[in-house]
Motif scaffolding. Structure first.
Motif, PDB file in Angstrom:
ATOM      1  N   VAL A 138      -8.055  -3.722  24.061  1.00  0.00           N
ATOM      2  CA  VAL A 138      -7.508  -4.315  25.281  1.00  0.00           C
ATOM      3  C   VAL A 138      -7.796  -3.351  26.435  1.00  0.00           C
ATOM      4  N   ALA A 139      -8.358  -3.889  27.509  1.00  0.00           N
ATOM      5  CA  ALA A 139      -8.727  -3.050  28.650  1.00  0.00           C
ATOM      6  C   ALA A 139      -8.169  -3.639  29.944  1.00  0.00           C
ATOM      7  N   PHE A 140      -7.944  -2.762  30.916  1.00  0.00           N
ATOM      8  CA  PHE A 140      -7.421  -3.169  32.223  1.00  0.00           C
ATOM      9  C   PHE A 140      -8.324  -2.606  33.306  1.00  0.00           C
ATOM     10  N   GLU A 141      -8.808  -3.470  34.172  1.00  0.00           N
ATOM     11  CA  GLU A 141      -9.718  -3.073  35.237  1.00  0.00           C
ATOM     12  C   GLU A 141      -9.077  -3.320  36.599  1.00  0.00           C
ATOM     13  N   LEU A 142      -9.289  -2.360  37.513  1.00  0.00           N
ATOM     14  CA  LEU A 142      -8.844  -2.514  38.900  1.00  0.00           C
ATOM     15  C   LEU A 142     -10.042  -2.909  39.731  1.00  0.00           C
ATOM     16  N   ASP A 143     -10.052  -4.113  40.272  1.00  0.00           N
ATOM     17  CA  ASP A 143     -11.184  -4.590  41.067  1.00  0.00           C
ATOM     18  C   ASP A 143     -10.863  -4.469  42.553  1.00  0.00           C
ATOM     19  N   GLY A 144     -11.747  -3.799  43.286  1.00  0.00           N
ATOM     20  CA  GLY A 144     -11.579  -3.679  44.727  1.00  0.00           C
ATOM     21  C   GLY A 144     -12.284  -4.810  45.451  1.00  0.00           C
ATOM     22  N   ASN A 161     -18.348 -10.292  30.438  1.00  0.00           N
ATOM     23  CA  ASN A 161     -18.810 -11.224  29.405  1.00  0.00           C
ATOM     24  C   ASN A 161     -19.254 -10.489  28.143  1.00  0.00           C
ATOM     25  N   GLU A 162     -19.999  -9.399  28.332  1.00  0.00           N
ATOM     26  CA  GLU A 162     -20.480  -8.642  27.169  1.00  0.00           C
ATOM     27  C   GLU A 162     -19.317  -8.050  26.375  1.00  0.00           C
ATOM     28  N   LEU A 163     -18.329  -7.534  27.072  1.00  0.00           N
ATOM     29  CA  LEU A 163     -17.168  -6.965  26.385  1.00  0.00           C
ATOM     30  C   LEU A 163     -16.376  -8.056  25.657  1.00  0.00           C
ATOM     31  N   THR A 164     -16.257  -9.236  26.273  1.00  0.00           N
ATOM     32  CA  THR A 164     -15.549 -10.344  25.633  1.00  0.00           C
ATOM     33  C   THR A 164     -16.253 -10.781  24.351  1.00  0.00           C
ATOM     34  N   ILE A 165     -17.569 -10.844  24.398  1.00  0.00           N
ATOM     35  CA  ILE A 165     -18.350 -11.221  23.211  1.00  0.00           C
ATOM     36  C   ILE A 165     -18.105 -10.236  22.076  1.00  0.00           C
ATOM     37  N   GLU A 166     -17.913  -8.961  22.439  1.00  0.00           N
ATOM     38  CA  GLU A 166     -17.695  -7.927  21.418  1.00  0.00           C
ATOM     39  C   GLU A 166     -16.240  -7.840  20.971  1.00  0.00           C
ATOM     40  N   GLY A 167     -15.404  -8.735  21.476  1.00  0.00           N
ATOM     41  CA  GLY A 167     -14.021  -8.765  21.012  1.00  0.00           C
ATOM     42  C   GLY A 167     -13.014  -8.051  21.887  1.00  0.00           C
ATOM     43  N   TRP A 168     -13.456  -7.561  23.045  1.00  0.00           N
ATOM     44  CA  TRP A 168     -12.527  -6.907  23.955  1.00  0.00           C
ATOM     45  C   TRP A 168     -11.775  -7.948  24.778  1.00  0.00           C
ATOM     46  N   HIS A 169     -10.509  -7.666  25.012  1.00  0.00           N
ATOM     47  CA  HIS A 169      -9.677  -8.492  25.884  1.00  0.00           C
ATOM     48  C   HIS A 169      -9.530  -7.721  27.195  1.00  0.00           C
ATOM     49  N   VAL A 170     -10.257  -8.124  28.220  1.00  0.00           N
ATOM     50  CA  VAL A 170     -10.297  -7.383  29.492  1.00  0.00           C
ATOM     51  C   VAL A 170      -9.490  -8.132  30.547  1.00  0.00           C
ATOM     52  N   LEU A 171      -8.451  -7.491  31.051  1.00  0.00           N
ATOM     53  CA  LEU A 171      -7.649  -8.056  32.139  1.00  0.00           C
ATOM     54  C   LEU A 171      -8.065  -7.390  33.444  1.00  0.00           C
TER      55      LEU A 171
END
Length: 305
Positions: free
Chosen positions: A237-243, A262-272
Protein backbone atom coordinates in the motif's frame (compact mmCIF):
# COMPACT_ATOMS: atom_id res chain seq x y z
CA UNK A 1 25.43 59.80 -7.12
CA UNK A 2 29.22 59.58 -7.00
CA UNK A 3 30.24 57.23 -9.82
CA UNK A 4 32.91 55.59 -7.68
CA UNK A 5 30.24 54.38 -5.25
CA UNK A 6 27.99 52.75 -7.84
CA UNK A 7 29.78 49.35 -7.96
CA UNK A 8 29.69 49.08 -4.16
CA UNK A 9 26.03 50.04 -3.99
CA UNK A 10 25.09 47.48 -6.62
CA UNK A 11 27.10 44.73 -4.93
CA UNK A 12 25.81 45.54 -1.46
CA UNK A 13 22.08 45.96 -2.14
CA UNK A 14 22.22 49.76 -2.08
CA UNK A 15 24.30 50.00 1.11
CA UNK A 16 27.75 51.50 1.68
CA UNK A 17 29.71 52.47 4.77
CA UNK A 18 31.46 55.80 5.24
CA UNK A 19 34.77 53.96 5.44
CA UNK A 20 34.10 52.22 2.13
CA UNK A 21 33.12 55.49 0.51
CA UNK A 22 36.33 57.13 1.67
CA UNK A 23 38.27 54.11 0.41
CA UNK A 24 36.64 54.63 -2.98
CA UNK A 25 38.20 58.12 -3.13
CA UNK A 26 35.00 59.86 -2.13
CA UNK A 27 35.92 62.77 0.16
CA UNK A 28 34.15 63.63 3.41
CA UNK A 29 32.79 66.78 1.79
CA UNK A 30 31.37 64.75 -1.11
CA UNK A 31 29.71 62.31 1.29
CA UNK A 32 28.17 65.19 3.24
CA UNK A 33 26.94 66.74 -0.01
CA UNK A 34 25.27 63.48 -1.06
CA UNK A 35 23.59 63.24 2.36
CA UNK A 36 22.42 66.84 2.22
CA UNK A 37 20.97 66.35 -1.27
CA UNK A 38 19.17 63.17 -0.17
CA UNK A 39 21.16 61.01 -2.56
CA UNK A 40 22.33 59.02 0.45
CA UNK A 41 20.56 58.55 3.79
CA UNK A 42 21.86 57.26 7.11
CA UNK A 43 20.74 53.71 7.91
CA UNK A 44 22.91 53.04 10.95
CA UNK A 45 25.83 54.96 12.39
CA UNK A 46 28.49 54.94 9.68
CA UNK A 47 26.21 53.04 7.28
CA UNK A 48 24.53 54.80 4.36
CA UNK A 49 21.73 53.77 2.04
CA UNK A 50 20.88 54.70 -1.52
CA UNK A 51 17.20 55.78 -1.28
CA UNK A 52 16.70 54.87 -4.95
CA UNK A 53 17.47 51.20 -4.26
CA UNK A 54 14.55 48.88 -3.40
CA UNK A 55 14.00 48.37 0.33
CA UNK A 56 14.41 44.61 0.73
CA UNK A 57 15.25 42.08 3.42
CA UNK A 58 18.66 41.78 1.79
CA UNK A 59 19.22 45.52 2.09
CA UNK A 60 18.27 45.57 5.78
CA UNK A 61 20.51 42.58 6.45
CA UNK A 62 23.49 44.05 4.61
CA UNK A 63 23.14 47.34 6.48
CA UNK A 64 22.99 45.52 9.81
CA UNK A 65 26.03 43.35 9.02
CA UNK A 66 28.09 46.35 7.92
CA UNK A 67 27.06 48.22 11.06
CA UNK A 68 28.31 45.27 13.11
CA UNK A 69 31.82 45.56 11.72
CA UNK A 70 34.35 42.88 10.86
CA UNK A 71 33.15 39.35 11.62
CA UNK A 72 29.46 40.27 11.92
CA UNK A 73 26.84 38.21 10.13
CA UNK A 74 23.06 38.04 9.82
CA UNK A 75 21.66 35.54 12.30
CA UNK A 76 18.65 34.33 14.27
CA UNK A 77 15.34 35.64 12.88
CA UNK A 78 16.96 37.75 10.17
CA UNK A 79 18.82 34.69 8.84
CA UNK A 80 15.49 32.83 8.64
CA UNK A 81 13.98 35.66 6.62
CA UNK A 82 16.97 35.76 4.27
CA UNK A 83 16.77 32.04 3.52
CA UNK A 84 13.02 32.19 3.13
CA UNK A 85 10.20 30.80 5.21
CA UNK A 86 6.56 30.55 4.19
CA UNK A 87 4.29 32.94 6.10
CA UNK A 88 7.22 34.58 7.85
CA UNK A 89 8.61 38.10 7.66
CA UNK A 90 11.27 39.76 9.79
CA UNK A 91 11.83 43.52 9.91
CA UNK A 92 14.26 43.20 12.82
CA UNK A 93 17.91 43.96 12.05
CA UNK A 94 19.52 41.00 13.87
CA UNK A 95 23.17 39.99 13.75
CA UNK A 96 25.86 38.10 15.64
CA UNK A 97 29.25 39.67 16.25
CA UNK A 98 32.33 39.27 18.43
CA UNK A 99 31.96 42.85 19.66
CA UNK A 100 29.52 44.40 22.09
CA UNK A 101 27.25 46.70 20.09
CA UNK A 102 24.42 48.78 21.45
CA UNK A 103 22.71 50.77 18.72
CA UNK A 104 19.14 51.74 18.21
CA UNK A 105 17.42 49.66 15.54
CA UNK A 106 20.01 46.87 15.76
CA UNK A 107 19.77 43.62 17.72
CA UNK A 108 23.30 42.30 18.17
CA UNK A 109 24.14 38.95 19.79
CA UNK A 110 27.69 38.65 21.03
CA UNK A 111 29.68 35.47 20.52
CA UNK A 112 33.05 34.56 22.00
CA UNK A 113 33.82 32.11 19.23
CA UNK A 114 34.93 32.95 15.72
CA UNK A 115 32.26 31.60 13.37
CA UNK A 116 32.73 31.30 9.63
CA UNK A 117 29.43 32.40 8.10
CA UNK A 118 28.15 31.48 4.68
CA UNK A 119 27.55 34.07 1.96
CA UNK A 120 23.93 34.35 0.94
CA UNK A 121 23.43 36.71 -1.99
CA UNK A 122 26.60 38.44 -0.89
CA UNK A 123 25.53 38.78 2.76
CA UNK A 124 27.45 36.97 5.53
CA UNK A 125 24.78 34.78 7.13
CA UNK A 126 24.70 31.99 9.69
CA UNK A 127 24.30 28.49 8.28
CA UNK A 128 20.81 26.95 8.34
CA UNK A 129 21.80 24.56 11.14
CA UNK A 130 23.33 27.32 13.27
CA UNK A 131 20.28 29.51 12.59
CA UNK A 132 17.96 26.87 14.05
CA UNK A 133 20.18 26.48 17.10
CA UNK A 134 20.18 30.24 17.63
CA UNK A 135 16.44 30.64 17.10
CA UNK A 136 15.59 28.41 20.07
CA UNK A 137 16.64 31.31 22.32
CA UNK A 138 14.39 33.91 20.69
CA UNK A 139 11.39 31.98 19.33
CA UNK A 140 8.86 29.53 20.74
CA UNK A 141 9.46 25.80 20.44
CA UNK A 142 6.53 25.25 18.02
CA UNK A 143 7.83 28.01 15.75
CA UNK A 144 11.37 26.60 15.62
CA UNK A 145 9.89 23.13 15.05
CA UNK A 146 7.94 24.48 12.06
CA UNK A 147 11.08 26.11 10.68
CA UNK A 148 13.04 22.87 11.11
CA UNK A 149 10.33 20.82 9.37
CA UNK A 150 10.18 23.24 6.46
CA UNK A 151 13.93 23.28 5.93
CA UNK A 152 14.29 19.51 6.33
CA UNK A 153 11.54 18.89 3.79
CA UNK A 154 13.03 21.32 1.26
CA UNK A 155 16.66 20.15 1.69
CA UNK A 156 17.82 23.50 3.07
CA UNK A 157 19.23 21.54 6.01
CA UNK A 158 19.76 17.86 6.77
CA UNK A 159 19.97 15.79 9.93
CA UNK A 160 23.68 15.39 9.25
CA UNK A 161 24.06 19.18 9.23
CA UNK A 162 22.12 19.52 12.47
CA UNK A 163 24.02 16.71 14.20
CA UNK A 164 27.36 18.24 13.22
CA UNK A 165 26.28 21.70 14.43
CA UNK A 166 25.02 20.37 17.75
CA UNK A 167 28.28 18.48 18.32
CA UNK A 168 30.31 21.56 17.46
CA UNK A 169 28.36 23.86 19.78
CA UNK A 170 27.30 21.31 22.40
CA UNK A 171 27.56 23.93 25.17
CA UNK A 172 25.30 26.39 23.33
CA UNK A 173 22.06 26.99 25.24
CA UNK A 174 20.02 26.26 22.11
CA UNK A 175 21.44 22.79 21.43
CA UNK A 176 19.44 20.99 24.10
CA UNK A 177 16.24 22.71 22.99
CA UNK A 178 16.79 21.83 19.33
CA UNK A 179 17.63 18.23 20.23
CA UNK A 180 14.34 17.94 22.11
CA UNK A 181 12.52 19.26 19.03
CA UNK A 182 14.19 16.71 16.77
CA UNK A 183 13.78 13.82 19.21
CA UNK A 184 10.08 14.65 19.52
CA UNK A 185 9.35 14.46 15.78
CA UNK A 186 6.57 12.06 14.81
CA UNK A 187 8.57 11.22 11.70
CA UNK A 188 11.77 10.31 13.53
CA UNK A 189 14.76 10.88 11.25
CA UNK A 190 12.77 10.83 8.01
CA UNK A 191 13.22 13.83 5.72
CA UNK A 192 10.14 14.28 3.48
CA UNK A 193 10.49 16.06 0.15
CA UNK A 194 7.84 18.64 1.00
CA UNK A 195 5.92 19.96 4.02
CA UNK A 196 2.72 18.37 2.67
CA UNK A 197 4.47 15.00 2.43
CA UNK A 198 5.38 15.30 6.09
CA UNK A 199 1.85 16.36 6.99
CA UNK A 200 0.44 13.17 5.50
CA UNK A 201 2.69 10.92 7.60
CA UNK A 202 1.96 12.90 10.76
CA UNK A 203 -1.78 12.65 10.09
CA UNK A 204 -1.53 8.86 9.86
CA UNK A 205 0.67 8.45 12.93
CA UNK A 206 -1.45 10.72 15.10
CA UNK A 207 -4.54 8.68 14.25
CA UNK A 208 -3.07 5.34 15.21
CA UNK A 209 -1.59 4.07 11.94
CA UNK A 210 1.94 2.63 11.96
CA UNK A 211 4.69 4.98 10.83
CA UNK A 212 4.89 4.58 7.03
CA UNK A 213 8.15 4.03 5.17
CA UNK A 214 9.54 7.07 3.38
CA UNK A 215 10.82 6.78 -0.21
CA UNK A 216 10.59 3.02 -0.50
CA UNK A 217 12.05 1.94 -3.86
CA UNK A 218 10.36 -0.91 -5.70
CA UNK A 219 11.37 -2.66 -8.93
CA UNK A 220 8.48 -4.37 -10.69
CA UNK A 221 8.50 -7.37 -12.99
CA UNK A 222 8.70 -5.24 -16.12
CA UNK A 223 12.11 -4.01 -14.97
CA UNK A 224 10.89 -0.54 -13.99
CA UNK A 225 11.94 1.08 -10.73
CA UNK A 226 9.79 3.57 -8.85
CA UNK A 227 10.23 5.51 -5.62
CA UNK A 228 7.13 5.91 -3.45
CA UNK A 229 6.42 8.92 -1.24
CA UNK A 230 5.13 6.88 1.72
CA UNK A 231 4.18 3.24 1.90
CA UNK A 232 3.57 0.10 3.89
CA UNK A 233 5.76 -2.20 1.76
CA UNK A 234 4.75 -5.40 3.55
CA UNK A 235 1.16 -5.07 2.32
CA UNK A 236 1.90 -3.16 -0.94
CA UNK A 237 0.00 0.00 0.00
CA UNK A 238 1.46 3.35 -1.04
CA UNK A 239 0.49 7.00 -0.56
CA UNK A 240 1.46 9.71 -3.02
CA UNK A 241 1.29 13.49 -2.61
CA UNK A 242 0.43 15.07 -5.97
CA UNK A 243 1.17 18.75 -6.51
CA UNK A 244 -1.27 20.60 -8.73
CA UNK A 245 1.43 23.01 -9.86
CA UNK A 246 3.82 20.49 -11.38
CA UNK A 247 1.01 18.80 -13.29
CA UNK A 248 -0.31 22.12 -14.50
CA UNK A 249 3.13 23.06 -15.85
CA UNK A 250 4.15 19.70 -17.25
CA UNK A 251 2.08 17.35 -19.40
CA UNK A 252 4.98 14.87 -19.30
CA UNK A 253 4.84 14.75 -15.49
CA UNK A 254 1.08 14.27 -15.56
CA UNK A 255 1.27 11.41 -18.06
CA UNK A 256 4.22 9.76 -16.30
CA UNK A 257 2.25 9.61 -13.05
CA UNK A 258 -0.62 7.89 -14.85
CA UNK A 259 1.79 5.35 -16.39
CA UNK A 260 3.54 4.82 -13.06
CA UNK A 261 0.29 4.28 -11.16
CA UNK A 262 -0.96 1.79 -13.72
CA UNK A 263 2.25 -0.24 -13.62
CA UNK A 264 2.20 -0.40 -9.83
CA UNK A 265 -1.49 -1.42 -9.84
CA UNK A 266 -0.76 -4.24 -12.29
CA UNK A 267 1.94 -5.48 -9.90
CA UNK A 268 -0.51 -5.57 -7.01
CA UNK A 269 0.20 -2.24 -5.35
CA UNK A 270 -2.67 -0.24 -3.91
CA UNK A 271 -1.65 3.39 -4.55
CA UNK A 272 -3.68 6.21 -2.99
CA UNK A 273 -3.09 9.72 -4.32
CA UNK A 274 -3.73 12.78 -2.18
CA UNK A 275 -3.26 16.52 -2.50
CA UNK A 276 -2.26 19.09 0.11
CA UNK A 277 -5.74 20.58 -0.15
CA UNK A 278 -7.32 17.24 0.71
CA UNK A 279 -5.09 16.90 3.77
CA UNK A 280 -6.17 20.34 4.95
CA UNK A 281 -9.86 20.28 4.06
CA UNK A 282 -10.83 16.61 4.21
CA UNK A 283 -8.51 14.78 6.63
CA UNK A 284 -11.31 12.40 7.70
CA UNK A 285 -11.77 11.29 4.11
CA UNK A 286 -8.02 10.72 3.74
CA UNK A 287 -7.96 8.64 6.92
CA UNK A 288 -11.00 6.64 5.85
CA UNK A 289 -9.47 5.80 2.47
CA UNK A 290 -6.17 4.78 4.05
CA UNK A 291 -7.98 2.60 6.58
CA UNK A 292 -9.94 0.82 3.85
CA UNK A 293 -6.86 0.35 1.63
CA UNK A 294 -4.86 -1.11 4.52
CA UNK A 295 -7.73 -3.42 5.46
CA UNK A 296 -8.18 -4.59 1.87
CA UNK A 297 -4.48 -5.46 1.49
CA UNK A 298 -3.90 -6.98 4.93
CA UNK A 299 -4.06 -10.79 4.84
CA UNK A 300 -6.83 -12.11 7.00
CA UNK A 301 -5.78 -14.40 9.82
CA UNK A 302 -7.33 -17.82 9.65
CA UNK A 303 -7.94 -19.40 13.03
CA UNK A 304 -7.22 -23.13 12.84
CA UNK A 305 -9.54 -25.47 14.73
Amino acid sequence: MHLLLDPLLVEQHGIVTRRQALGAACSRNEIDRLLKQGLLVAQHRGVLRDPAAPCTTEQRAMAAVLAGGDGAFASHRMAVALRGMRNYRCDLAEITTVRTIERGGLRAHKTRSVIEPTKLRGIPTSSPARTLVDCTSVLSTPTVARFAETWLSTAVVSFEDLDAEMRLWRNHIGVAALRRILDGRDLGRSEPDSPAEGDLARLLIRHGFPAPTLHHVVTIGAGLTFELDWSYPDISVAFELDGYGIHLRSLDAFEHDRFRGNELTIEGWHVLQFSKRQLTRSPKTVLSQVERAVAANTPRRVDLP
